[in-house]
Design a protein around this motif. Structure first.
Motif, mmCIF file in Angstrom:
data_model
loop_
_atom_site.group_PDB
_atom_site.id
_atom_site.type_symbol
_atom_site.label_atom_id
_atom_site.label_comp_id
_atom_site.label_asym_id
_atom_site.label_seq_id
_atom_site.Cartn_x
_atom_site.Cartn_y
_atom_site.Cartn_z
ATOM 1 N N ILE A 141 0.838 -1.204 0.000
ATOM 2 C CA ILE A 141 0.000 0.000 0.000
ATOM 3 C C ILE A 141 0.869 1.248 0.000
ATOM 4 C CG2 ILE A 141 -1.561 1.390 1.447
ATOM 5 C CD1 ILE A 141 -2.883 -1.349 2.228
ATOM 6 N N TYR A 142 1.865 1.280 0.876
ATOM 7 C CA TYR A 142 2.690 2.485 0.987
ATOM 8 C C TYR A 142 3.684 2.651 -0.158
ATOM 9 C CZ TYR A 142 0.876 4.140 5.381
ATOM 10 O OH TYR A 142 0.051 4.662 6.341
ATOM 11 N N ARG A 185 -0.680 4.246 -6.090
ATOM 12 C CA ARG A 185 -0.666 5.598 -6.657
ATOM 13 C C ARG A 185 -2.086 5.935 -7.084
ATOM 14 N NH1 ARG A 185 3.497 4.996 -4.639
ATOM 15 N NH2 ARG A 185 5.570 5.040 -5.503
ATOM 16 N N LEU A 186 -2.612 6.997 -6.548
ATOM 17 C CA LEU A 186 -3.973 7.408 -6.881
ATOM 18 C C LEU A 186 -3.916 8.552 -7.879
ATOM 19 C CD1 LEU A 186 -5.442 7.370 -3.267
ATOM 20 C CD2 LEU A 186 -5.596 5.583 -4.999
ATOM 21 N N ARG A 187 -4.453 8.319 -9.043
ATOM 22 C CA ARG A 187 -4.465 9.357 -10.074
ATOM 23 C C ARG A 187 -5.518 10.404 -9.775
ATOM 24 N NH1 ARG A 187 -4.775 5.152 -14.788
ATOM 25 N NH2 ARG A 187 -3.128 3.882 -13.981
ATOM 26 N N VAL A 217 -2.173 10.221 1.018
ATOM 27 C CA VAL A 217 -1.662 9.816 2.331
ATOM 28 C C VAL A 217 -2.806 9.307 3.203
ATOM 29 C CG1 VAL A 217 -0.623 10.674 4.483
ATOM 30 C CG2 VAL A 217 0.377 11.285 2.272
ATOM 31 N N LEU A 218 -3.936 9.997 3.188
ATOM 32 C CA LEU A 218 -5.089 9.590 3.986
ATOM 33 C C LEU A 218 -5.608 8.219 3.548
ATOM 34 C CD1 LEU A 218 -7.165 10.303 6.190
ATOM 35 C CD2 LEU A 218 -8.530 11.401 4.391
ATOM 36 N N LYS A 277 -5.654 4.843 5.842
ATOM 37 C CA LYS A 277 -6.908 4.133 6.114
ATOM 38 C C LYS A 277 -6.851 2.704 5.574
ATOM 39 C CE LYS A 277 -10.049 7.870 6.984
ATOM 40 N NZ LYS A 277 -10.121 7.577 8.403
ATOM 41 N N ALA A 278 -6.290 2.519 4.386
ATOM 42 C CA ALA A 278 -6.168 1.179 3.810
ATOM 43 C C ALA A 278 -5.263 0.303 4.677
ATOM 44 C CB ALA A 278 -5.632 1.248 2.385
ATOM 45 N N SER A 279 -4.164 0.859 5.137
ATOM 46 C CA SER A 279 -3.252 0.100 6.002
ATOM 47 C C SER A 279 -3.916 -0.265 7.324
ATOM 48 C CB SER A 279 -1.985 0.918 6.278
ATOM 49 O OG SER A 279 -1.280 1.110 5.075
#
Length: 91
Positions: free
Chosen positions: A54-55, A59-61, A69-70, A74-76
């Motif tokens: 995840i880290y 990559r969020l387009r 980062v948020l 949250k996913a982690s």
């Protein structure tokens, strides 16, 4: 599209429960034959690899850095909460 926060929360909760139950069955079936210690070791390895992915790979387009980062945080947290909820099933 849902019109209220309660409906969005219900959809989110239902999605989390569905994924948790699917993963619980898959992980249990894959790793229960070697005993509880091995099972917990596999779950920990999966958790660490998922959070690392995840880290490092997500990559969020079309989003700003704060949103990315948020979402990663949250996913982690979701991965950790989900996987630490699994217990060894002797049956």
């Amino acid at each position: 599209m849902p019109e209220n926060t309660g409906e969005l929360q219900a959809i989110n909760t239902a999605w989390q429960i569905a994924i948790q139950e699917i993963l619980r069955m898959v992980i249990r079936d894959l790793y229960r034959t070697d005993g509880e210690a091995a099972f917990m070791s596999h779950v920990k390895r999966i958790e660490e690899a998922a959070v690392d992915s995840i880290y490092s790979d997500l990559r969020l387009r079309g989003t700003d850095e704060w949103t990315e980062v948020l979402v990663k945080e949250k996913a982690s947290n979701f991965v950790t909460t989900l996987l630490t909820s699994f217990t060894f099933d002797r049956s």
